[in-house]
Design an enzyme around this catalytic site. Structure first.
Site, PDB file in Angstrom:
ATOM      1  N   GLN A  86      35.537  44.006  53.028  1.00 57.43           N
ATOM      2  CA  GLN A  86      35.776  45.290  52.365  1.00 57.43           C
ATOM      3  C   GLN A  86      35.156  46.420  53.188  1.00 57.43           C
ATOM      4  O   GLN A  86      35.752  47.494  53.311  1.00 57.43           O
ATOM      5  CB  GLN A  86      35.207  45.278  50.940  1.00 57.43           C
ATOM      6  CG  GLN A  86      35.489  46.548  50.157  1.00 57.43           C
ATOM      7  CD  GLN A  86      36.980  46.842  50.002  1.00 57.43           C
ATOM      8  OE1 GLN A  86      37.738  46.000  49.529  1.00 57.43           O
ATOM      9  NE2 GLN A  86      37.431  48.026  50.410  1.00 57.43           N
ATOM     10  N   LYS A 135      39.454  31.534  36.702  1.00 53.02           N
ATOM     11  CA  LYS A 135      39.209  31.451  38.152  1.00 53.02           C
ATOM     12  C   LYS A 135      38.580  32.789  38.546  1.00 53.02           C
ATOM     13  O   LYS A 135      39.267  33.800  38.651  1.00 53.02           O
ATOM     14  CB  LYS A 135      40.542  31.227  38.867  1.00 53.02           C
ATOM     15  CG  LYS A 135      40.504  30.556  40.229  1.00 53.02           C
ATOM     16  CD  LYS A 135      39.539  31.120  41.230  1.00 53.02           C
ATOM     17  CE  LYS A 135      40.106  32.260  42.046  1.00 53.02           C
ATOM     18  NZ  LYS A 135      39.076  32.865  42.946  1.00 53.02           N
ATOM     19  N   GLU A 142      47.107  43.593  36.264  1.00 50.93           N
ATOM     20  CA  GLU A 142      46.449  44.893  36.480  1.00 50.93           C
ATOM     21  C   GLU A 142      46.054  44.963  37.945  1.00 50.93           C
ATOM     22  O   GLU A 142      45.267  44.138  38.409  1.00 50.93           O
ATOM     23  CB  GLU A 142      45.207  45.031  35.582  1.00 50.93           C
ATOM     24  CG  GLU A 142      45.524  45.234  34.120  1.00 50.93           C
ATOM     25  CD  GLU A 142      46.379  46.465  33.857  1.00 50.93           C
ATOM     26  OE1 GLU A 142      46.408  47.389  34.698  1.00 50.93           O
ATOM     27  OE2 GLU A 142      47.057  46.481  32.813  1.00 50.93           O
ATOM     28  N   CYS A 155      38.694  50.191  40.029  1.00 49.95           N
ATOM     29  CA  CYS A 155      40.150  50.353  40.113  1.00 49.95           C
ATOM     30  C   CYS A 155      40.559  51.729  39.591  1.00 49.95           C
ATOM     31  O   CYS A 155      41.606  52.242  39.951  1.00 49.95           O
ATOM     32  CB  CYS A 155      40.850  49.262  39.346  1.00 49.95           C
ATOM     33  SG  CYS A 155      40.224  49.091  37.688  1.00 49.95           S
ATOM     34  N   GLY A 174      49.134  39.847  42.827  1.00 46.42           N
ATOM     35  CA  GLY A 174      49.833  40.004  41.549  1.00 46.42           C
ATOM     36  C   GLY A 174      51.322  39.764  41.694  1.00 46.42           C
ATOM     37  O   GLY A 174      51.949  39.092  40.860  1.00 46.42           O
ATOM     38  N   GLU A 211      45.683  52.377  48.882  1.00 48.75           N
ATOM     39  CA  GLU A 211      44.393  52.097  48.240  1.00 48.75           C
ATOM     40  C   GLU A 211      43.391  51.622  49.294  1.00 48.75           C
ATOM     41  O   GLU A 211      43.694  50.732  50.079  1.00 48.75           O
ATOM     42  CB  GLU A 211      44.552  51.010  47.169  1.00 48.75           C
ATOM     43  CG  GLU A 211      43.254  50.761  46.428  1.00 48.75           C
ATOM     44  CD  GLU A 211      43.382  49.678  45.365  1.00 48.75           C
ATOM     45  OE1 GLU A 211      43.786  48.555  45.712  1.00 48.75           O
ATOM     46  OE2 GLU A 211      43.054  49.957  44.200  1.00 48.75           O
ATOM     47  N   GLY A 267      43.619  42.286  40.008  1.00 46.65           N
ATOM     48  CA  GLY A 267      43.313  42.195  41.431  1.00 46.65           C
ATOM     49  C   GLY A 267      44.304  43.010  42.230  1.00 46.65           C
ATOM     50  O   GLY A 267      44.832  44.008  41.742  1.00 46.65           O
ATOM     51  N   SER A 268      44.575  42.541  43.434  1.00 45.89           N
ATOM     52  CA  SER A 268      45.391  43.339  44.349  1.00 45.89           C
ATOM     53  C   SER A 268      46.875  43.198  44.038  1.00 45.89           C
ATOM     54  O   SER A 268      47.312  42.222  43.418  1.00 45.89           O
ATOM     55  CB  SER A 268      45.117  42.903  45.784  1.00 45.89           C
ATOM     56  OG  SER A 268      45.477  41.554  45.937  1.00 45.89           O
TER      57      SER A 268
END
Ligand code: NAP
Ligand code: MG
Length: 481
Positions: free
Chosen positions: A329, A173, A248, A282, A231, A383, A226-227
Site C-alpha cells: 500500500q 475470511k 462494497e 473507503c 468484487g 482510488e 474490498g477492492s
C-alpha cells in the site's frame, strides 16, 4: 519473545497448521501474531460445518440468538482496551481511532442482538373473506463473509452480527494484513457459547482461498468488502450458482467546498476526511472540489493545517496519522505521488516517504496535497487509498456538482455550505450512497443503511435495518379460517 499463534476456527474447534506473520506497519520488527494459513480444504470443511449447524441455529428462537450476541458484545467490552491496542499494532491506525472502531463493533453487536426480539415480518389484510395472510422472515442459509484490513473489526462485526441474528451460519475470511481484530470477535463468539459450526473463521490469502469459497458446498450468500477487482470476480463466480451477493468496493470521494461555507470547519473537515486513518477509509475524501471564489484562501489554509498533522506510531499520544498498512500500500501511495508530480506538478505539501529514526521501521507517508488537479488526470479518477488529496477548482456550485459526479465511483460525498437550497440540490443530485453536509465525508454510524452507488457497490445495503434484508428472506403464508 515468540509471537502468539492464532488458529483457524472450524466447527467449534481451533485448527492449527503452518502460519503466516502479521507485522506491525509502524514497527516492522514487531510480529503481532502468527496466523494459521488456511487451505482450500479448510474452507470446504468450514462451509460443511456451517451447513450442518444451520438447522439448529435457525430454529433457535430470535431472543435466544440475541442473548448470545449481547454476550459477545460484553466479552469484547471487557477486553476493550487490549483489543483496541492490538488493532493499532496490526493495522496502524491511531489508538483513539482503534478505540472508536472497537466501540462501534460492540454497539453493532448490541444493536443486532436487539433485532433478535423483533425480526419483523409483514401482515396485510386479504381481499378474500376469512383469509389471514402474513410473511415471516427466514434466514438465507450459509453466508461467506470476506473482509478488508482497513476496518478490521467493524466490518466483520457489521456482517457477522446481522447474519447471525437472522439465523444464518457463516464462514469468515478476514484480510491477511489485519486478521487479529476479526479473530477476537470469533473468540468472543466461542466464549459466549455460540454453538459449534455457526461461526467459522479461515485466515489465509484471498487469492488462494477464493475459489474454494465460491465453490463451497451449501453456500447461499456472499458479503464482500474490498477492492473492485476482487468484487467483480466474486460476482461473476457467484452468479454461476445464483448466490445472493452484496459488494462494497472502492471510491474516489469528493468534498465540495462552496464560498459560503463556514471556512474553518471546511478546512478541518477536509483535512480530517483526507488524511485521518492515513486516507485508508473507503469513505475518505480524495478530491476536494473548491469554488473558485475561495480556492486560493482555502488551499493555503488546508496546506497549513495539513503541515501540522503529526505522523507516527499510532500507539503514541498526540499522533494524528499512522502508517500505510503494508509495504504494497505504501508503494501504491508513492507511485501515485510520482504520477501526481507528472500530472499536476510539485505537491503543495508532503510528497514522499518519511524516513530517519523510528520512521525507518514503518511505512510512513507524508500527507500530500496536489493543487490545480483537473478531471482527466489519473490522480483525480483512480482510488489511491492513501494520504493523497487532489484539489480541484470549480467555477460555481453547478460546475462542482458536475465534476463530483463525473467518475464511475459513488461511495460517499460531502458538501461544505451554509446555503440550504444548494444543500438540497446536492442531496438530490449527488450520485453517491453516503452523503454528509458540513461533516467529513468519512465517519458513519451503524443505525442507518451503509453502502455506495454506481461502481462502488452492488446489492442490498449493509448496516441498520437494511442489513436484515440481505441476511433474511420472506416466506408468505395464506390461511383460510
Ligand atoms: P482486497 O484486496 O479486495 O481484499 C479484500 C478481501 O478480499 C481480503 O480478505 C482479501 O484477502 C480477499 N480476497 C482477495 N482476493 C480474493 C479472491 N480472489 N477471492 C476471495 N477473496 C479474495 O481489498 P483490500 O486491499 O483489502 O481493501 C482495500 C479496498 O477495499 C479499497 O478498494 C477500499 O475502497 C475497499 N473498501 C471498501 C469499503 C466499502 O464499504 N465500500 C470499506 C472498506 C474498504 P487477502 O487479504 O488475503 O488478500
Ligand atoms: Mg498487520
Amino acid at each position: 519473545m515468540s509471537a502468539p499463534v492464532f488458529a483457524n476456527y472450524i466447527n467449534g474447534e481451533w485448527v492449527e497448521g503452518p502460519a503466516f506473520e502479521n507485522r506491525n506497519p509502524a514497527n516492522t520488527e514487531e510480529v503481532v501474531g502468527l496466523f494459521v494459513k488456511g487451505s482450500p480444504e479448510d474452507v470446504t470443511r468450514a462451509a460443511q460445518a456451517a451447513q450442518a449447524a444451520f438447522k439448529g441455529w435457525s430454529q433457535t428462537n430470535g431472543p435466544a440468538r440475541g442473548a448470545l450476541l449481547y454476550k459477545v458484545a460484553d466479552l469484547l467490552d471487557k477486553d476493550f482496551e487490549a483489543i483496541a491496542a492490538e488493532m493499532t499494532r496490526e493495522e496502524g491506525k491511531t489508538l483513539p481511532e482503534a478505540k472508536g472502531e472497537v466501540r462501534r463493533s460492540i454497539n453493532i453487536f448490541r444493536y443486532f442482538a436487539g433485532e433478535g426480539s423483533r425480526l419483523a415480518g409483514m401482515m396485510a389484510p386479504s381481499e378474500r373473506d376469512r383469509v389471514h395472510m402474513f410473511a415471516i422472515r427466514k434466514p438465507v442459509g450459509v453466508a461467506g463473509l470476506v473482509t478488508p484490513w482497513n476496518f478490521p473489526s467493524a466490518i466483520p462485526a457489521w456482517k457477522l452480527a446481522p447474519a447471525l441474528i437472522c439465523g444464518n451460519t457463516v464462514v469468515i475470511k478476514p484480510a491477511s494484513a489485519a486478521p487479529l481484530s476479526a479473530w477476537r470477535i470469533v473468540e468472543a463468539c466461542h466464549k459466549a457459547g455460540v454453538p459449534k459450526g455457526v461461526v467459522n473463521y479461515v485466515a489465509g490469502s484471498g487469492s488462494a482461498l477464493g475459489q474454494a469459497l465460491v465453490d463451497a458446498p451449501g453456500l447461499n450468500a456472499i458479503s464482500f468488502t474490498g477492492s473492485c477487482g476482487t468484487g467483480q470476480w466474486l460476482h461473476e463466480q457467484a452468479s454461476r450458482r445464483r448466490l445472493r451477493i452484496q459488494l462494497e468496493m472502492g471510491g474516489k470521494n469528493p468534498t465540495i467546498v462552496l464560498a459560503d461555507a463556514d471556512f474553518n470547519s471546511a478546512v478541518e473537515n477536509v483535512a480530517n476526511a483526507a488524511f485521518f486513518s492515513t486516507g485508508q477509509k473507503c469513505t475518505a475524501t480524495s478530491r476536494a472540489i473548491v469554488e473558485e471564489a475561495v480556492y486560493g484562501r482555502f488551499v493555503e489554509a488546508l496546506v497549513e493545517r495539513t503541515r501540522k498533522l503529526k505522523v507516527g506510531n499510532g500507539m503514541e499520544p498526540g499522533i494524528d496519522i499512522g502508517p500505510a498498512v503494508d509495504e504494497a500500500q505504501m508503494k501504491t501511495d508513492l507511485d501515485y505521488i510520482a504520477l501526481g508530480r507528472q500530472e499536476a506538478g510539485e505537491p503543495l505539501c508532503g510528497g514522499g516517504r518519511l524516513t530517519g529514526g523510528a520512521y525507518d521501521l514503518g511505512y510512513f507517508v507524508q500527507p500530500t496535497i496536489f493543487g490545480n488537479v483537473t478531471e482527466s488526470m489519473r490522480i483525480a479518477r483512480e482510488e489511491i487509498f492513501g494520504p493523497v488529496l487532489a484539489v480541484m477548482k470549480a467555477k460555481d456550485f453547478n460546475d462542482a456538482m458536475r465534476i463530483a459526479n463525473n467518475i464511475p465511483f459513488g461511495l460517499s460525498a460531502s458538501i461544505q455550505t451554509t446555503n440550504l437550497s444548494r444543500m438540497y440540490e446536492y442531496v438530490y443530485g449527488m450520485e453517491a450512497g453516503l452523503l454528509t453536509v458540513n461533516l467529513p465525508s468519512a465517519g458513519v454510524e451503524y443505525q442507518l443503511p451503509f453502502g455506495g452507488a454506481k461502481d462502488s457497490s452492488f446489492g442490498p445495503k449493509e448496516q441498520g435495518p437494511a442489513a436484515m434484508e440481505f441476511y433474511s428472506d420472506y416466506k408468505t403464508v395464506y390461511v383460510k379460517y
